[in-house]
Scaffold this motif. Sequence first.
Motif, PDB file in Angstrom:
ATOM      1  N   ARG A   1      64.129  -9.851 -50.610  1.00 16.24           N
ATOM      2  CA  ARG A   1      63.793  -8.448 -50.437  1.00 16.24           C
ATOM      3  C   ARG A   1      62.286  -8.295 -50.294  1.00 16.24           C
ATOM      4  N   GLU A   2      61.884  -7.144 -49.795  1.00 16.75           N
ATOM      5  CA  GLU A   2      60.468  -6.851 -49.622  1.00 16.75           C
ATOM      6  C   GLU A   2      60.187  -5.442 -50.112  1.00 16.75           C
ATOM      7  N   VAL A   3      59.116  -5.294 -50.873  1.00 17.75           N
ATOM      8  CA  VAL A   3      58.670  -3.999 -51.370  1.00 17.75           C
ATOM      9  C   VAL A   3      57.284  -3.740 -50.802  1.00 17.75           C
ATOM     10  N   ARG A   4      57.114  -2.573 -50.168  1.00 22.84           N
ATOM     11  CA  ARG A   4      55.813  -2.198 -49.612  1.00 22.84           C
ATOM     12  C   ARG A   4      55.376  -0.866 -50.210  1.00 22.84           C
ATOM     13  N   ILE A   5      54.143  -0.807 -50.677  1.00 24.61           N
ATOM     14  CA  ILE A   5      53.610   0.398 -51.305  1.00 24.61           C
ATOM     15  C   ILE A   5      52.269   0.725 -50.667  1.00 24.61           C
ATOM     16  N   ASP A   6      52.182   1.917 -50.075  1.00 25.65           N
ATOM     17  CA  ASP A   6      50.902   2.364 -49.526  1.00 25.65           C
ATOM     18  C   ASP A   6      49.928   2.675 -50.666  1.00 25.65           C
ATOM     19  N   PHE A   7      48.716   2.148 -50.535  1.00 28.38           N
ATOM     20  CA  PHE A   7      47.709   2.373 -51.573  1.00 28.38           C
ATOM     21  C   PHE A   7      46.335   2.301 -50.916  1.00 28.38           C
ATOM     22  N   PRO A   8      45.498   3.320 -51.110  1.00 29.15           N
ATOM     23  CA  PRO A   8      44.185   3.323 -50.460  1.00 29.15           C
ATOM     24  C   PRO A   8      43.258   2.283 -51.074  1.00 29.15           C
ATOM     25  N   ALA A   9      42.875   1.311 -50.295  1.00 26.97           N
ATOM     26  CA  ALA A   9      42.004   0.243 -50.781  1.00 26.97           C
ATOM     27  C   ALA A   9      41.398  -0.460 -49.579  1.00 26.97           C
ATOM     28  N   ALA A  10      40.396  -1.272 -49.841  1.00 21.96           N
ATOM     29  CA  ALA A  10      39.752  -2.020 -48.764  1.00 21.96           C
ATOM     30  C   ALA A  10      40.553  -3.244 -48.362  1.00 21.96           C
ATOM     31  N   GLN A  11      41.421  -3.723 -49.281  1.00 26.00           N
ATOM     32  CA  GLN A  11      42.208  -4.910 -49.021  1.00 26.00           C
ATOM     33  C   GLN A  11      43.678  -4.655 -49.349  1.00 26.00           C
ATOM     34  N   THR A  12      44.518  -5.543 -48.855  1.00 26.55           N
ATOM     35  CA  THR A  12      45.941  -5.513 -49.178  1.00 26.55           C
ATOM     36  C   THR A  12      46.257  -6.667 -50.122  1.00 26.55           C
ATOM     37  N   ALA A  13      47.013  -6.372 -51.159  1.00 24.33           N
ATOM     38  CA  ALA A  13      47.469  -7.404 -52.094  1.00 24.33           C
ATOM     39  C   ALA A  13      48.869  -7.848 -51.689  1.00 24.33           C
ATOM     40  N   ILE A  14      49.041  -9.156 -51.566  1.00 21.57           N
ATOM     41  CA  ILE A  14      50.340  -9.733 -51.217  1.00 21.57           C
ATOM     42  C   ILE A  14      50.752 -10.692 -52.322  1.00 21.57           C
ATOM     43  N   TYR A  15      51.953 -10.488 -52.842  1.00 28.59           N
ATOM     44  CA  TYR A  15      52.545 -11.400 -53.818  1.00 28.59           C
ATOM     45  C   TYR A  15      53.882 -11.887 -53.267  1.00 28.59           C
ATOM     46  N   LEU A  16      54.098 -13.179 -53.304  1.00 31.86           N
ATOM     47  CA  LEU A  16      55.375 -13.781 -52.970  1.00 31.86           C
ATOM     48  C   LEU A  16      55.862 -14.531 -54.206  1.00 31.86           C
ATOM     49  N   ALA A  17      57.160 -14.463 -54.484  1.00 31.63           N
ATOM     50  CA  ALA A  17      57.675 -15.121 -55.688  1.00 31.63           C
ATOM     51  C   ALA A  17      59.091 -15.619 -55.465  1.00 31.63           C
ATOM     52  N   VAL A  18      59.364 -16.812 -55.991  1.00 23.95           N
ATOM     53  CA  VAL A  18      60.726 -17.333 -56.046  1.00 23.95           C
ATOM     54  C   VAL A  18      61.020 -17.712 -57.494  1.00 23.95           C
ATOM     55  N   PRO A  19      62.269 -17.585 -57.943  1.00 24.91           N
ATOM     56  CA  PRO A  19      62.629 -18.041 -59.288  1.00 24.91           C
ATOM     57  C   PRO A  19      62.367 -19.543 -59.399  1.00 24.91           C
ATOM     58  N   ALA A  20      61.787 -19.974 -60.503  1.00 20.59           N
ATOM     59  CA  ALA A  20      61.430 -21.393 -60.627  1.00 20.59           C
ATOM     60  C   ALA A  20      62.154 -22.045 -61.810  1.00 20.59           C
ATOM     61  N   LEU A  21      61.418 -22.376 -62.862  1.00 16.77           N
ATOM     62  CA  LEU A  21      62.011 -23.165 -63.939  1.00 16.77           C
ATOM     63  C   LEU A  21      61.405 -22.822 -65.288  1.00 16.77           C
TER      64      LEU A  21
ATOM     65  N   ARG B   1      59.008 -10.363 -51.781  1.00 17.33           N
ATOM     66  CA  ARG B   1      57.677 -10.096 -51.235  1.00 17.33           C
ATOM     67  C   ARG B   1      57.228  -8.713 -51.695  1.00 17.33           C
ATOM     68  N   VAL B   2      56.001  -8.616 -52.197  1.00 14.63           N
ATOM     69  CA  VAL B   2      55.417  -7.334 -52.590  1.00 14.63           C
ATOM     70  C   VAL B   2      54.102  -7.183 -51.838  1.00 14.63           C
ATOM     71  N   VAL B   3      53.979  -6.079 -51.099  1.00 15.14           N
ATOM     72  CA  VAL B   3      52.796  -5.826 -50.278  1.00 15.14           C
ATOM     73  C   VAL B   3      52.249  -4.453 -50.657  1.00 15.14           C
ATOM     74  N   VAL B   4      51.012  -4.413 -51.157  1.00 16.36           N
ATOM     75  CA  VAL B   4      50.403  -3.158 -51.604  1.00 16.36           C
ATOM     76  C   VAL B   4      49.048  -3.007 -50.929  1.00 16.36           C
ATOM     77  N   GLY B   5      48.899  -1.916 -50.156  1.00 17.95           N
ATOM     78  CA  GLY B   5      47.627  -1.708 -49.483  1.00 17.95           C
ATOM     79  C   GLY B   5      47.678  -0.519 -48.546  1.00 17.95           C
ATOM     80  N   PRO B   6      46.589  -0.261 -47.853  1.00 19.04           N
ATOM     81  CA  PRO B   6      46.520   0.907 -46.976  1.00 19.04           C
ATOM     82  C   PRO B   6      47.352   0.716 -45.715  1.00 19.04           C
ATOM     83  N   GLY B   7      48.143   1.724 -45.397  1.00 15.03           N
ATOM     84  CA  GLY B   7      48.863   1.711 -44.138  1.00 15.03           C
ATOM     85  C   GLY B   7      50.115   0.882 -44.102  1.00 15.03           C
ATOM     86  N   VAL B   8      50.530   0.259 -45.218  1.00 17.29           N
ATOM     87  CA  VAL B   8      51.772  -0.505 -45.196  1.00 17.29           C
ATOM     88  C   VAL B   8      52.944   0.469 -45.312  1.00 17.29           C
ATOM     89  N   GLU B   9      54.062   0.089 -44.784  1.00 15.17           N
ATOM     90  CA  GLU B   9      55.219   0.978 -44.771  1.00 15.17           C
ATOM     91  C   GLU B   9      55.786   1.161 -46.172  1.00 15.17           C
TER      92      GLU B   9
END
Length: 207
Positions: free
Chosen positions: A19-39, A195-203
């Motif tokens: 799944r993917e989560v996108r959150i619009d947030f006013p900032a100079a950069q976009t934060a991207i986090y990717l994660a899989v279950p591990a151990l 996938r989590v994407v937080v930044g300006p202009g993301v859907e």
Amino acid sequence: PRGARAAPLPEIPPLPAEREVRIDFPAAQTAIYLAVPALARGDELEIPLQVANQVLGGSGLVSRLFQEMREDRGLSYSSHSGLRPGSVPGPWLVRSLVRADRTEEALAVMLGELERLAAEGLDDEEITEAVRHLTGAYPLSLAGNAAMVGQLSVLAVHDLPADHLAQYIPRMEAVDRAAVGAALDRVLDLERLTRVVVGPGVEDGAR
């Protein structure tokens, strides 16, 4: 007086499919986090997975992510990956702060490096360099009283064997391509990637 042991953590519920989560947030950069279950801490595959993580994004200036994201494309000042093992299985995280105007390109590069790792694993030279760094840095984690207390606390909290610290370097030096491949086959399931994407202009919204 000696305290009582904390209650065991509950089992982690089944995770959703990719799944993917996108959150619009006013900032100079976009934060991207990717994660899989591990151990969990103490898993037999923890050591070879540490080697894989070192090459992917744990080794700073010489990691695959750093090379692709900063040196080759100028997408990000720094990109990292790290394991979060606990008493119950924790995630394998890949994260970066990227240029907002190149968010989609950066996300594609990060996903591409995970796909490459899952498909190809590591070569012998990468494993040798990662093991050399991890074993060379290990004594620093035991170099003072506070560091030793921290390591002993990990043994106690996670019920690890008494020789766990002594076996770290021999186990690390025994890692080869087969061991890394087995760890990646079990853990790096990109169909369970979040996938989590937080930044300006993301859907807005989630998928």
